[in-house]
Design a protein around this motif. Sequence first.
Motif, PDB file in Angstrom:
ATOM      1  N   UNK A  51      23.860  49.036  47.638  1.00 13.57           N
ATOM      2  CA  UNK A  51      24.803  48.222  48.404  1.00 13.57           C
ATOM      3  C   UNK A  51      25.019  46.883  47.705  1.00 13.57           C
ATOM      4  N   UNK A  52      26.179  46.265  47.947  1.00 21.26           N
ATOM      5  CA  UNK A  52      26.448  44.969  47.351  1.00 21.26           C
ATOM      6  C   UNK A  52      27.229  44.121  48.337  1.00 21.26           C
ATOM      7  N   UNK A  53      27.219  42.816  48.085  1.00 21.90           N
ATOM      8  CA  UNK A  53      27.861  41.876  49.002  1.00 21.90           C
ATOM      9  C   UNK A  53      29.359  41.822  48.763  1.00 21.90           C
ATOM     10  N   UNK A  54      30.071  41.167  49.677  1.00 24.89           N
ATOM     11  CA  UNK A  54      31.512  41.013  49.548  1.00 24.89           C
ATOM     12  C   UNK A  54      31.861  40.224  48.278  1.00 24.89           C
ATOM     13  N   UNK A  55      31.044  39.222  47.938  1.00 23.39           N
ATOM     14  CA  UNK A  55      31.277  38.446  46.725  1.00 23.39           C
ATOM     15  C   UNK A  55      31.160  39.329  45.488  1.00 23.39           C
ATOM     16  N   UNK A  56      30.165  40.211  45.472  1.00 19.99           N
ATOM     17  CA  UNK A  56      30.018  41.137  44.352  1.00 19.99           C
ATOM     18  C   UNK A  56      31.193  42.097  44.285  1.00 19.99           C
ATOM     19  N   UNK A  57      31.699  42.532  45.442  1.00 20.61           N
ATOM     20  CA  UNK A  57      32.860  43.431  45.469  1.00 20.61           C
ATOM     21  C   UNK A  57      34.065  42.750  44.840  1.00 20.61           C
ATOM     22  N   UNK A  58      34.286  41.484  45.193  1.00 25.43           N
ATOM     23  CA  UNK A  58      35.415  40.745  44.622  1.00 25.43           C
ATOM     24  C   UNK A  58      35.242  40.579  43.116  1.00 25.43           C
ATOM     25  N   UNK A  59      34.001  40.296  42.683  1.00 22.68           N
ATOM     26  CA  UNK A  59      33.750  40.152  41.247  1.00 22.68           C
ATOM     27  C   UNK A  59      34.011  41.456  40.518  1.00 22.68           C
ATOM     28  N   UNK A  60      33.629  42.573  41.123  1.00 22.57           N
ATOM     29  CA  UNK A  60      33.868  43.869  40.487  1.00 22.57           C
ATOM     30  C   UNK A  60      35.350  44.186  40.435  1.00 22.57           C
ATOM     31  N   UNK A  66      34.859  49.988  38.947  1.00 26.15           N
ATOM     32  CA  UNK A  66      35.300  50.815  40.061  1.00 26.15           C
ATOM     33  C   UNK A  66      34.299  50.687  41.201  1.00 26.15           C
ATOM     34  N   UNK A  67      34.798  50.491  42.397  1.00 23.34           N
ATOM     35  CA  UNK A  67      33.941  50.385  43.565  1.00 23.34           C
ATOM     36  C   UNK A  67      33.965  51.726  44.272  1.00 23.34           C
ATOM     37  N   UNK A  68      32.798  52.350  44.440  1.00 22.52           N
ATOM     38  CA  UNK A  68      32.750  53.677  45.029  1.00 22.52           C
ATOM     39  C   UNK A  68      32.001  53.704  46.360  1.00 22.52           C
ATOM     40  N   UNK A  69      31.180  52.702  46.635  1.00 24.83           N
ATOM     41  CA  UNK A  69      30.352  52.778  47.825  1.00 24.83           C
ATOM     42  C   UNK A  69      30.885  51.952  48.983  1.00 24.83           C
ATOM     43  N   UNK A  70      31.868  51.084  48.767  1.00 23.48           N
ATOM     44  CA  UNK A  70      32.376  50.234  49.828  1.00 23.48           C
ATOM     45  C   UNK A  70      33.861  49.985  49.589  1.00 23.48           C
ATOM     46  N   UNK A  71      34.652  50.066  50.646  1.00 25.00           N
ATOM     47  CA  UNK A  71      36.072  49.769  50.535  1.00 25.00           C
ATOM     48  C   UNK A  71      36.237  48.256  50.523  1.00 25.00           C
ATOM     49  N   UNK A  72      36.989  47.711  49.550  1.00 25.49           N
ATOM     50  CA  UNK A  72      37.196  46.254  49.509  1.00 25.49           C
ATOM     51  C   UNK A  72      37.929  45.775  50.770  1.00 25.49           C
ATOM     52  N   UNK A  73      37.625  44.561  51.169  1.00 28.27           N
ATOM     53  CA  UNK A  73      38.307  43.966  52.317  1.00 28.27           C
ATOM     54  C   UNK A  73      39.685  43.470  51.878  1.00 28.27           C
ATOM     55  N   UNK A  74      40.526  43.134  52.858  1.00 24.19           N
ATOM     56  CA  UNK A  74      41.841  42.577  52.546  1.00 24.19           C
ATOM     57  C   UNK A  74      41.704  41.282  51.745  1.00 24.19           C
ATOM     58  N   UNK A  75      40.702  40.465  52.084  1.00 24.76           N
ATOM     59  CA  UNK A  75      40.470  39.211  51.348  1.00 24.76           C
ATOM     60  C   UNK A  75      40.103  39.500  49.888  1.00 24.76           C
ATOM     61  N   UNK A  76      39.316  40.555  49.643  1.00 28.33           N
ATOM     62  CA  UNK A  76      38.972  40.947  48.275  1.00 28.33           C
ATOM     63  C   UNK A  76      40.238  41.311  47.499  1.00 28.33           C
ATOM     64  N   UNK A  77      41.102  42.085  48.142  1.00 32.63           N
ATOM     65  CA  UNK A  77      42.355  42.482  47.491  1.00 32.63           C
ATOM     66  C   UNK A  77      43.229  41.273  47.184  1.00 32.63           C
ATOM     67  N   UNK A  78      43.338  40.343  48.127  1.00 31.26           N
ATOM     68  CA  UNK A  78      44.163  39.148  47.910  1.00 31.26           C
ATOM     69  C   UNK A  78      43.665  38.387  46.692  1.00 31.26           C
TER      70      UNK A  78
END
Length: 194
Positions: A51-60, A66-78
């Motif tokens: 698992x990883x944090x939202x900050x890590x998701x945005x960095x990835x 490629x993010x496979x374990x968590x769907x990015x949030x709308x804020x990550x996409x923005x």
Amino acid sequence: MMDTNTTDAEIAAPPGTSRGLRWFVGLVALTLLVTAAMFLSGAGTNPVSEPFTETEAAARLQTGSTIRTKTPSDADYVRALIGRWKRPESYGDITLTLKPEGRGTMYVEFSTVYSLLVDDELLVDIKWEVKDGRCVFQSIRGKPQAAFELVTKLKGKVRDQKIIEVTSKRAIFFDDKRKKTKKTWKRLPDANKK
């Protein structure tokens, strides 16, 4: 002396071996080599297993992982979509600039045939937002005005597309409401960075 009617395949094969058997053994050997190469390269494995944090998701998203374990949030996409993007279209090249505050521009440089019908270029001010994993673009105004009115009459003023992927190199949207087409945008270098 060798018989002149003998083929190269007959010379290379051990006595009693058929061409079909040699072909089968070669195919098995090739399959084993490809499987070994995939295993050694790690192909088919999930690069994100913990698992990883939202900050890590945005960095990835920013680095192209490629993010496979968590769907990015709308804020990550923005955060990942802010910048300049380009894609070719049948009527010309489109450059999209997305700014953090939900504003942006779309610059269309029409191909020769379309420039005779519309104009050489079109600059459109847009509003954009990400909501529920979808990117919504709304055309506000454009110059030249006549070209803007013609294009929005033909294509509409709003695009609502599902976000498929955003990386440091590309963004892919799927137009599931209108044409059922996938659009791939290539990220351009930031004009402010050297």
